[in-house]
Motif scaffolding. Structure first.
Motif, short mmCIF file in Angstrom:
data_model
loop_
_atom_site.label_atom_id
_atom_site.label_comp_id
_atom_site.label_asym_id
_atom_site.label_seq_id
_atom_site.Cartn_x
_atom_site.Cartn_y
_atom_site.Cartn_z
N ASN A 100 13.36 29.35 -45.61
CA ASN A 100 12.04 29.97 -45.47
C ASN A 100 10.91 29.00 -45.77
O ASN A 100 9.83 29.10 -45.18
CB ASN A 100 11.95 31.20 -46.38
CG ASN A 100 12.71 32.38 -45.80
OD1 ASN A 100 12.96 32.43 -44.60
ND2 ASN A 100 13.07 33.33 -46.64
N HIS B 141 -2.82 41.85 -42.38
CA HIS B 141 -3.19 41.55 -41.00
C HIS B 141 -2.20 42.14 -39.99
O HIS B 141 -2.27 41.83 -38.80
CB HIS B 141 -3.28 40.04 -40.79
CG HIS B 141 -4.30 39.38 -41.66
ND1 HIS B 141 -5.66 39.54 -41.48
CD2 HIS B 141 -4.16 38.57 -42.75
CE1 HIS B 141 -6.32 38.86 -42.40
NE2 HIS B 141 -5.44 38.26 -43.19
N CYS B 142 -1.31 42.99 -40.46
CA CYS B 142 -0.31 43.60 -39.57
C CYS B 142 -0.99 44.60 -38.64
O CYS B 142 -1.81 45.41 -39.09
CB CYS B 142 0.76 44.29 -40.39
SG CYS B 142 1.96 45.23 -39.40
N ILE C 81 7.95 28.30 -43.17
CA ILE C 81 6.52 28.30 -43.50
C ILE C 81 5.86 27.00 -43.05
O ILE C 81 4.79 26.99 -42.43
CB ILE C 81 6.33 28.51 -45.01
CG1 ILE C 81 6.77 29.92 -45.42
CG2 ILE C 81 4.87 28.28 -45.41
CD1 ILE C 81 6.84 30.14 -46.92
N TRP D 55 2.28 39.52 -40.47
CA TRP D 55 2.80 39.45 -41.85
C TRP D 55 2.77 38.01 -42.33
O TRP D 55 3.06 37.08 -41.58
CB TRP D 55 4.23 39.97 -41.87
CG TRP D 55 4.91 39.89 -43.22
CD1 TRP D 55 4.76 40.75 -44.26
CD2 TRP D 55 5.86 38.90 -43.65
NE1 TRP D 55 5.55 40.36 -45.32
CE2 TRP D 55 6.23 39.23 -44.97
CE3 TRP D 55 6.42 37.77 -43.05
CZ2 TRP D 55 7.15 38.47 -45.71
CZ3 TRP D 55 7.33 37.01 -43.78
CH2 TRP D 55 7.69 37.36 -45.09
N GLU D 56 2.42 37.81 -43.60
CA GLU D 56 2.42 36.48 -44.18
C GLU D 56 3.14 36.50 -45.52
O GLU D 56 2.87 37.37 -46.36
CB GLU D 56 0.99 35.97 -44.39
CG GLU D 56 0.26 35.64 -43.09
CD GLU D 56 0.92 34.51 -42.31
OE1 GLU D 56 1.58 33.65 -42.94
OE2 GLU D 56 0.80 34.49 -41.08
N TRP E 110 12.34 34.42 -39.81
CA TRP E 110 12.34 34.48 -41.27
C TRP E 110 13.77 34.79 -41.70
O TRP E 110 14.56 35.32 -40.91
CB TRP E 110 11.38 35.56 -41.75
CG TRP E 110 11.13 35.57 -43.24
CD1 TRP E 110 11.57 36.49 -44.15
CD2 TRP E 110 10.37 34.62 -43.98
NE1 TRP E 110 11.14 36.18 -45.40
CE2 TRP E 110 10.39 35.03 -45.34
CE3 TRP E 110 9.67 33.46 -43.64
CZ2 TRP E 110 9.75 34.33 -46.35
CZ3 TRP E 110 9.03 32.76 -44.65
CH2 TRP E 110 9.07 33.19 -45.98
N TRP F 275 9.95 37.03 -37.32
CA TRP F 275 8.80 37.03 -38.23
C TRP F 275 7.86 38.15 -37.79
O TRP F 275 7.34 38.13 -36.68
CB TRP F 275 8.10 35.68 -38.15
CG TRP F 275 7.04 35.45 -39.17
CD1 TRP F 275 5.97 36.26 -39.44
CD2 TRP F 275 6.91 34.32 -40.05
NE1 TRP F 275 5.20 35.72 -40.43
CE2 TRP F 275 5.74 34.53 -40.82
CE3 TRP F 275 7.66 33.16 -40.25
CZ2 TRP F 275 5.32 33.61 -41.78
CZ3 TRP F 275 7.24 32.25 -41.21
CH2 TRP F 275 6.08 32.47 -41.96
N GLY G 185 5.42 40.28 -49.54
CA GLY G 185 4.52 39.52 -48.70
C GLY G 185 3.20 40.24 -48.47
O GLY G 185 2.92 41.28 -49.05
N ASP G 186 2.38 39.67 -47.58
CA ASP G 186 1.03 40.18 -47.30
C ASP G 186 1.01 40.82 -45.92
O ASP G 186 1.21 40.16 -44.91
CB ASP G 186 0.03 39.02 -47.37
CG ASP G 186 -1.39 39.47 -47.08
OD1 ASP G 186 -1.63 40.69 -46.98
OD2 ASP G 186 -2.27 38.59 -46.94
N CYS G 187 0.77 42.14 -45.90
CA CYS G 187 0.76 42.89 -44.64
C CYS G 187 -0.67 43.23 -44.19
O CYS G 187 -0.85 44.06 -43.28
CB CYS G 187 1.55 44.19 -44.78
SG CYS G 187 3.28 43.96 -45.24
N ALA H 259 5.73 26.81 -39.09
CA ALA H 259 5.23 27.98 -38.36
C ALA H 259 6.30 28.56 -37.44
O ALA H 259 6.10 28.76 -36.24
CB ALA H 259 3.98 27.62 -37.56
#
Length: 204
Positions: free
Chosen positions: A134, A191-192, A138, A97-98, A145, A93, A187-189, A141
């Motif tokens: 997946n 916070h990478c 999720i 990344w979320e 992935w 994971w 996905g959402d990057c 936690a």
């Protein structure tokens, strides 16, 4: 760079395909081609659209995806890539990344951590497996992935060896691709730690 050509061959009168990217047994030499693509999945989609339009009619011209300039078992200078079959592989994971959905595939996929199944799956089977694994990742936690790996039909090489005990070993090497389900995204990057890098140029 690989070039994938969508060619048209003729099907037997009584042939019933298992899917829209299936290939008839012992297909005759291609009659013509519909187009060329640098992306395998774009070529497969073009073949599927052609086959969907003629399915159930009298037209026996069936589209097949091949790689140009690569020797295959069926046609000279063309290696048949369809039908695609799928496996599920786990990846780490990515930090920061979320996912937005269980079908998301991060852009920074670089190494799988081992294939879960040796059995090849259909697209629908692989999609359902990816969703289940997946969603569990999720909810719990997880540090892993799961992604879908598309496996091309004909191998790029095949070797057979025999040992003194009379055992035969066959090794086939096939091209694989990380599949991006239409149901998902990247996905959402946000916070990478490496979000300043241009990951849109990352390829499989």
């Amino acid at each position: 760079m690989s070039v994938y050509r969508v060619v048209v061959t003729e099907t037997p009168p009584d042939w019933n395909p298992d899917g829209l990217d299936d290939v008839p047994p012992h297909p005759p030499e291609p009659k013509r081609y519909l187009g060329e693509h640098s992306d395998l999945f774009a070529a497969v989609q073009a073949a599927i659209e052609h086959n969907r339009q003629i399915q159930g009619g009298q037209n026996r011209e069936w589209a097949v995806v091949c790689e140009m300039g690569s020797g295959g078992k069926t046609w000279r200078g063309l290696r048949i890539c369809t039908p695609l079959r799928y496996k599920i592989a786990s990846i780490w994971w990515p930090a920061g990344w979320e996912p937005v959905s269980p079908f998301d595939v991060p852009l920074c996929v670089c190494r799988t951590q081992g294939t879960l199944q040796e059995d090849l799956l259909t697209y629908d089977q692989a999609l359902a497996t990816m969703k289940a694994l997946n969603q569990q990742a999720i909810d719990r936690a997880s540090t892993l992935w799961y992604v879908m790996i598309a496996v091309e039909n004909e191998p790029i090489s095949r070797s057979i060896s025999y040992d003194p005990a009379g055992l035969q070993t066959t090794v086939e090497i096939r091209k694989i691709h990380i599949a991006q389900p239409a149901e998902g995204g990247r996905g959402d990057c946000s916070h990478c730690p490496a979000r300043g890098l241009d990951c849109t140029t990352v390829s499989e």
